[in-house]
Structure formats: C-alpha cells, structure tokens
Design a protein around this motif. Sequence first.
Motif, mmCIF file in Angstrom:
data_model
loop_
_atom_site.group_PDB
_atom_site.id
_atom_site.type_symbol
_atom_site.label_atom_id
_atom_site.label_comp_id
_atom_site.label_asym_id
_atom_site.label_seq_id
_atom_site.Cartn_x
_atom_site.Cartn_y
_atom_site.Cartn_z
ATOM 1 N N ILE A 164 -85.754 7.707 -1.560
ATOM 2 C CA ILE A 164 -87.273 7.825 -0.822
ATOM 3 C C ILE A 164 -87.447 8.362 1.066
ATOM 4 N N SER A 220 -90.571 8.601 3.000
ATOM 5 C CA SER A 220 -91.697 8.453 3.220
ATOM 6 C C SER A 220 -92.442 7.152 2.643
ATOM 7 N N LEU A 221 -93.237 6.607 3.859
ATOM 8 C CA LEU A 221 -93.419 5.500 2.790
ATOM 9 C C LEU A 221 -94.177 5.332 1.654
ATOM 10 N N LEU A 266 -93.761 7.681 -4.618
ATOM 11 C CA LEU A 266 -93.315 7.847 -3.576
ATOM 12 C C LEU A 266 -92.478 9.530 -3.674
ATOM 13 N N THR A 291 -89.373 0.978 -0.655
ATOM 14 C CA THR A 291 -90.004 1.539 0.320
ATOM 15 C C THR A 291 -89.759 2.553 0.667
ATOM 16 N N TYR A 292 -89.447 3.042 2.094
ATOM 17 C CA TYR A 292 -88.740 4.273 2.668
ATOM 18 C C TYR A 292 -87.072 3.828 2.675
ATOM 19 N N GLY A 309 -82.858 5.310 5.461
ATOM 20 C CA GLY A 309 -82.768 5.915 6.218
ATOM 21 C C GLY A 309 -82.930 6.829 8.143
ATOM 22 N N GLN A 358 -87.146 5.361 12.083
ATOM 23 C CA GLN A 358 -88.113 4.856 11.101
ATOM 24 C C GLN A 358 -88.100 3.908 10.325
#
Length: 362
Positions: free
Chosen positions: A9, A11-12, A22, A42-43, A95, A99
């Motif tokens: 994933i 991005s948020l 997603l 989640t991200y 990730g 971020q």
Amino acid sequence: QTVTLIGQIVSLPEDREKTKLLEVQIETDKILVSVDRYENVTYGDTVEVSGKLARPESFATELGRTFNYPGYLKAKGIEYRISFAQIEVLESGTGNWFQVKLFDFKKAFMKNVTEYIPDPAAALGGGLLLGIKQALGKELENAFRRTGIIHIVVLSGYNVMLVVVFVMFVLGYFLPKKPRMIIGILAIATFALLVGFSASVLRASIMASLLLLIQATGRVYDVLRGLLVAAMIMVLINPHILVYDVGFQLSFLATSGLILVSPHLERWLRRVTNFLGARSFIVATISTQIAVLPLLLYQIGEFSAVAVIVNVLVLPMVAVAMLLTFLTGLAAFFSSTLASLLAVPAYWSLQYINEIALWFST
C-alpha cells in the motif's frame, strides 16, 4: 479474471461511506483496491489481495455528465482495479520511514481533533487542514459543492497559502532570510507529502517554493511566470494530467483568473467597501469563476449562482477556523484542559462555515 496478488500500500487509505480505497503497488503496476471500510490496513503494509481484476469504466454523474474514470485513474498511474477485494496483511511498516511517521502523526492529530471538536465541525476541520473531505458526509459535501466552496475542503491554493504564510510568520522570529527560505521550502514539501500531492496542492507548493527562493535572492517574483514554471514541471513529471486531471485544469485556470482578471476587477469595484477584506474576496471569487466557468459547465455541468456571496461570508473565517483547529489538535498532545478551551471557538468557527453552506444550498 479472479486473481491473488501481493503488493504494498503506497498511500494513505481513503475512507468512503462503506469502503476503503487503497493504492497497491504490484511490481511495475499500481492497482486501485476497494475493501471493507473497517479493514485494519494502512500505508506501508505489504498485503495479499484477492478479487476480480478489471479495467475501470466511465460512468454517468448525477448531473448527466460522463466522467472519464479510466482517464482520471490513468493520471494517477492506475490502469486496473479490484472491487470488494479480500485482503490479508503479510507485513506492516515496510513503507518509507519518514512517511510512516508523518502519517502516524496525521492520524493521531485527527484523533485529537475528533475527540475535542464534535462532528460535523471536526470533519470540516480535517478538510480545511488536511484535505480529508470524505468524513463530511454526503449532505454537507453536496452543500459545499452547490454553494461553490468545495475548494476549501479539497485543499486549494488558498489553504496552502495560509499554511505558508503561517509558517513563514513563525520562522521570521527565529531565522534570517536564507535559512528561513530553506526551512520554509522543506516545510512546504512536508505539508504537501502529509496531505497528498493533489494538483492544486502541488501547483501551490511549487509556486510558493519559487517565491521563497526568488525572495531570498533579492529578485522580483513574476507570479505568471511562476504559474507557467509550475505547470511545466508538473506536466513533465506526469503528462497525463494535462488531458485527464480536471483538478489540474481547474487549479491552473483559477490561478490564471486571479492573475489576469482580478487587477481589472479591482479597478472596476474600487468603490466597494473592503471592510474585513470583502472587496478582495469578491474580486478573487468573480475572477476565478470567470476563468473556470466554461470548463466547469463542460466537465461537471453545475454552476453556483450564490458562490460570490458564500465565499465572501466564508473565506474570512477559513483562516480563523484552520488556526483554531490546528491549535486544538496540537494542544491535545500536551494538555487536555487547554485543548478543551481552544475547542470551543474552533467548533463555532467551523460550524459557522457549515451552517452558511447548508443555508445557502437549500
């Protein structure tokens, strides 16, 4: 066909009424995946996704326009989607570490805001500060759209400008010009990363960064050249936005209107009172409406006859509401008493905007 894929994933997640959207990177392809709203993902999560892989299709809007959904997604680098997918988290926190920390702060901040400010005011606060418009609810979002102020909750250049002015005002007390410029550009980049690189945010961020850079060198900033440079950079990075991204088109037309039309309107309306900046808001609203009207009618098929009045009533309160919401969410990390005190004026400033939108939309 039905597939099972493994990806990350990137991005948020975007919360909708019943689903969560997603963006999942699968090797060289990015896929839009919709799952149940309450899935705990989640991200940065590495996930296994199972479902029917399909190409997105255009659809008719409520106003009878055909929305080019495949083109819209193509501008975001997405050509496939999986709806109502089954998902399993294989690994978390894979990730970019910066971020991850930034998005963790964003979630904690919004939790603070919703804890001390009741909805729907808290939802509007999230939209003004962080561009989170999904929590507004359909009725309120439609009211903002019908009255021509939806731009304040999708983070237009106006919101970004307010953030930049606030950051530079604070830095002005501590740093000389050149270090202030460097920290300011880093702050702008961090804010853009936090809220997502929408066309309006990216355009405003590039233009604000150019302004700080040129001011530090002592030269005069030509705002029209700044707009053209921002457009050139964005199109070179992603040529698809020029054709498919309506947000990009509207953002640049609106800014062009402010630059090219507003000086003439300012002269014609010089007799109008500028109490609380009323004339400035009238000029800005009419200028942008003139510039975007043809594209707005063609792409969306909707025009707000009360946009000028509502913008004049609402825009002066936007800066106040953003500041009070920010201070409430920040204070909650340190003192519940201070957060509770700040939440009262924050709620009333946000609710004022909501009530104006609802009243004029009926």
